[in-house]
Design a protein around this motif. Structure first.
Motif, short mmCIF file in Angstrom:
data_model
loop_
_atom_site.label_atom_id
_atom_site.label_comp_id
_atom_site.label_asym_id
_atom_site.label_seq_id
_atom_site.Cartn_x
_atom_site.Cartn_y
_atom_site.Cartn_z
N GLY A 225 0.85 -1.18 0.00
CA GLY A 225 0.00 0.00 0.00
C GLY A 225 0.88 1.23 0.00
O GLY A 225 0.99 1.96 -0.98
N GLY A 226 1.49 1.48 1.12
CA GLY A 226 2.64 2.38 1.23
C GLY A 226 3.66 1.56 1.98
O GLY A 226 3.33 0.55 2.58
N GLY A 227 4.88 1.96 1.98
CA GLY A 227 5.86 1.18 2.74
C GLY A 227 7.22 1.18 2.09
O GLY A 227 7.39 1.51 0.91
N GLY A 228 8.20 0.82 2.89
CA GLY A 228 9.56 0.70 2.42
C GLY A 228 10.35 -0.20 3.35
O GLY A 228 9.79 -0.76 4.30
N ALA A 229 11.64 -0.34 3.09
CA ALA A 229 12.49 -1.16 3.95
C ALA A 229 13.93 -0.70 3.84
O ALA A 229 14.36 -0.19 2.81
N ILE A 230 14.63 -0.89 4.94
CA ILE A 230 16.08 -0.67 5.00
C ILE A 230 16.75 -2.03 4.94
O ILE A 230 16.34 -2.95 5.66
N LEU A 231 17.76 -2.17 4.09
CA LEU A 231 18.51 -3.41 3.97
C LEU A 231 19.97 -3.16 4.35
O LEU A 231 20.54 -2.13 3.98
N THR A 232 20.57 -4.11 5.06
CA THR A 232 22.00 -3.98 5.37
C THR A 232 22.58 -5.35 5.72
O THR A 232 21.87 -6.24 6.21
N ASN A 233 23.88 -5.49 5.48
CA ASN A 233 24.61 -6.69 5.90
C ASN A 233 25.42 -6.43 7.17
O ASN A 233 26.17 -7.31 7.60
N ASP A 234 25.26 -5.27 7.73
CA ASP A 234 25.87 -4.92 9.01
C ASP A 234 24.81 -5.11 10.09
O ASP A 234 23.90 -4.29 10.22
N GLU A 235 24.92 -6.19 10.84
CA GLU A 235 23.85 -6.54 11.78
C GLU A 235 23.68 -5.49 12.87
O GLU A 235 22.55 -5.21 13.30
N GLU A 236 24.76 -4.90 13.34
CA GLU A 236 24.64 -3.86 14.37
C GLU A 236 23.95 -2.63 13.80
O GLU A 236 23.12 -1.99 14.47
N LEU A 237 24.28 -2.28 12.56
CA LEU A 237 23.63 -1.16 11.90
C LEU A 237 22.14 -1.46 11.70
O LEU A 237 21.29 -0.58 11.84
N GLY A 238 21.85 -2.72 11.40
CA GLY A 238 20.46 -3.13 11.24
C GLY A 238 19.67 -2.99 12.53
O GLY A 238 18.51 -2.55 12.53
N LYS A 239 20.29 -3.38 13.64
CA LYS A 239 19.62 -3.24 14.94
C LYS A 239 19.36 -1.77 15.25
O LYS A 239 18.29 -1.41 15.76
N LEU A 240 20.33 -0.93 14.93
CA LEU A 240 20.16 0.50 15.18
C LEU A 240 19.07 1.07 14.26
O LEU A 240 18.28 1.94 14.68
N ALA A 241 19.01 0.58 13.02
CA ALA A 241 17.96 1.02 12.10
C ALA A 241 16.58 0.69 12.65
O ALA A 241 15.65 1.51 12.58
N LYS A 242 16.43 -0.50 13.20
CA LYS A 242 15.16 -0.89 13.80
C LYS A 242 14.83 0.00 14.99
O LYS A 242 13.68 0.47 15.15
N HIS A 243 15.81 0.29 15.80
CA HIS A 243 15.62 1.10 17.00
C HIS A 243 15.24 2.54 16.65
O HIS A 243 14.28 3.10 17.20
N ILE A 244 15.96 3.12 15.71
CA ILE A 244 15.76 4.53 15.39
C ILE A 244 14.47 4.77 14.60
O ILE A 244 13.92 5.88 14.60
N THR A 245 13.97 3.73 13.94
CA THR A 245 12.70 3.88 13.20
C THR A 245 11.48 3.55 14.04
O THR A 245 10.34 3.72 13.58
N THR A 246 11.69 3.08 15.26
CA THR A 246 10.58 2.75 16.16
C THR A 246 10.63 3.60 17.43
O THR A 246 10.45 3.11 18.54
N THR A 247 10.94 4.87 17.24
CA THR A 247 10.96 5.91 18.28
C THR A 247 12.04 5.71 19.33
O THR A 247 12.03 6.37 20.37
N ALA A 248 12.98 4.81 19.11
CA ALA A 248 14.07 4.53 20.06
C ALA A 248 13.53 4.20 21.45
O ALA A 248 14.10 4.60 22.47
N LYS A 249 12.46 3.45 21.47
CA LYS A 249 11.86 3.06 22.75
C LYS A 249 12.63 1.92 23.37
O LYS A 249 12.91 0.91 22.71
N VAL A 250 13.00 2.08 24.64
CA VAL A 250 13.71 1.03 25.38
C VAL A 250 12.68 -0.01 25.80
O VAL A 250 11.67 0.33 26.43
N PRO A 251 12.90 -1.30 25.48
CA PRO A 251 11.91 -2.32 25.80
C PRO A 251 11.58 -2.38 27.30
O PRO A 251 12.46 -2.42 28.15
N HIS A 252 10.29 -2.36 27.59
CA HIS A 252 9.80 -2.48 28.97
C HIS A 252 8.31 -2.80 28.90
O HIS A 252 7.63 -2.39 27.95
#
Length: 393
Positions: A225-252
């Protein structure tokens, strides 16, 4: 003597390829032939329609598996994916980012969102994308290395990244571009928005740059519908991409703690559900699109003044949007062709207005753009929907 072009015959030949029962053929329609309704209905029935749900995780897993990257992060659109990608490679306020003048506006907009300056570079006829050879010559003239960084001698700004865009799904020459980036210490961020299902020397686009962006807009090969994705082979960068695109919320379980300024770029579960179903059909969709392209090529073989653009020999393209290319000396017929095809129910369009010709970018740094300006006057996109290839496999 002026070259003569037979526009009525071109319309007739295009009509020979397209369904006779349709009065109007759009440029690229979405197709829903799989489990879309089942997956979306599950989201509605269970109330998991927003940014949390099993389909977001599943879509990211399947997307990473298909493209061969280590990490995929689903986001709200391709522009958001590119914006975050640039941030994650260190593009900062006042930097310059090299992008093709021949691209969709999202490429330039994403650069501006970071506070950086789009610096426009030329394309090549072979790929329709950024020309790495010409860019190398250009950088040797206008840049110098200072403290390990490439700096524009004219502006004094750091040239931090380059963003090749795989035009209409056709991969650019990534080997030469990778060499250039290593030489000048420039980050490579692939704008792969149009190239899901395209391969460069057997490797899916999005694997060569440090990070890359995809789009799943309604007119892409598959859509959420609408949407996109970030791709990377740097797993740490990928984790940061997930964190920064989801408001950088600390899990709790209940507290709302955030550890950095971030973005609400999350893809809703209901969109991801659509994407999962679409991704299951992607191989079949690509076969149909390639079959359609082959028929276009056969129908227009030898046509005076125009040809169908073919993938570079080092690539396998998804042929997202088929393109006609006018020969030298026939550029004056572009608008006539656009008018007559659209008047006859065949949706066509020209390439985008070049970025440096837009009012907000007219004073931006740029190299000589002869090829991009030439291509702008020669390119015409023609109907490329998946269903148009149904009878040609």
């Amino acid at each position: 003597m002026m070259n003569q072009f037979n526009t009525p015959l071109l319309v007739e030949k295009l009509r020979n390829v397209l369904p006779k029962e349709r009065d109007f053929i759009a440029l690229h329609e979405p197709v829903f032939r799989g489990n879309e309704w089942e997956y979306v209905k599950e989201c509605i029935d269970t109330s998991w329609v927003s940014s949390v749900g099993k389909y977001v995780d599943l879509f990211e897993e399947k997307l990473a598996e298909y493209t061969g990257v280590k990490k995929a992060v689903a986001v709200v659109n391709g522009t958001a994916a590119l914006h975050v990608s640039l941030k994650l490679v260190g593009v900062e306020q006042g930097d310059e980012v090299l992008i093709p003048a021949l691209t969709f506006i999202a490429t330039a907009n994403a650069v501006v969102y970071t506070g950086a300056v789009p610096h426009f570079v030329d394309s090549e006829h072979k790929t329709l994308g950024l020309d790495p050879r010409k860019l190398r010559d250009y950088l040797s003239e206008i840049s110098e290395m200072k403290n390990g960084f490439c700096v524009n001698k004219k502006t004094g700004r750091r040239i931090k990244a380059v963003v090749p865009m795989h035009t209409f799904g056709h991969p650019v020459n990534l080997d030469l571009l990778t060499e250039l980036c290593a030489e000048y210490n420039i980050e490579l961020v692939e704008d792969a928005a149009e190239s899901l299902g395209s391969y460069y020397k057997g490797i899916h686009t999005g694997n060569v740059g440090k990070i890359s962006a995809l789009s799943f807009n309604g007119n892409k090969v598959i859509t959420t519908g609408g949407g996109g994705a970030i791709l990377t082979n740097d797993e740490e960068l990928g984790k940061l991409a997930k964190h920064i695109t989801t408001t950088a919320k600390v899990p709790h379980k209940w507290e709302f703690n955030h550890d950095m300024v971030a973005f609400n770029y999350r893809m809703p579960n209901i969109n991801a559900a659509l994407g999962c179903a679409q991704l299951e059909k992607l191989p079949d969709y690509l076969d149909k699109k390639r079959a359609l392209t082959n028929v276009y090529i056969e129908e227009l073989e030898g046509f005076n003044g125009i040809s169908v653009f073919k993938e570079p020999e080092f690539a396998k393209s998804n042929y997202w949007l088929n393109a006609l290319v006018l020969d030298d000396g026939f550029e004056q017929y572009r608008d006539e062709i656009l008018t007559e095809t659209n008047n006859n129910g065949i949706m066509t369009r020209p390439a985008w207005t070049l970025m440096h010709q837009l009012p907000m970018f007219k004073d931006n740094p740029k190299m000589e753009l002869h090829v991009a300006e030439s291509l702008q006057n020669k390119l015409i996109n023609i109907p490329s929907s998946v269903f148009l290839g149904d009878h040609y496999e």
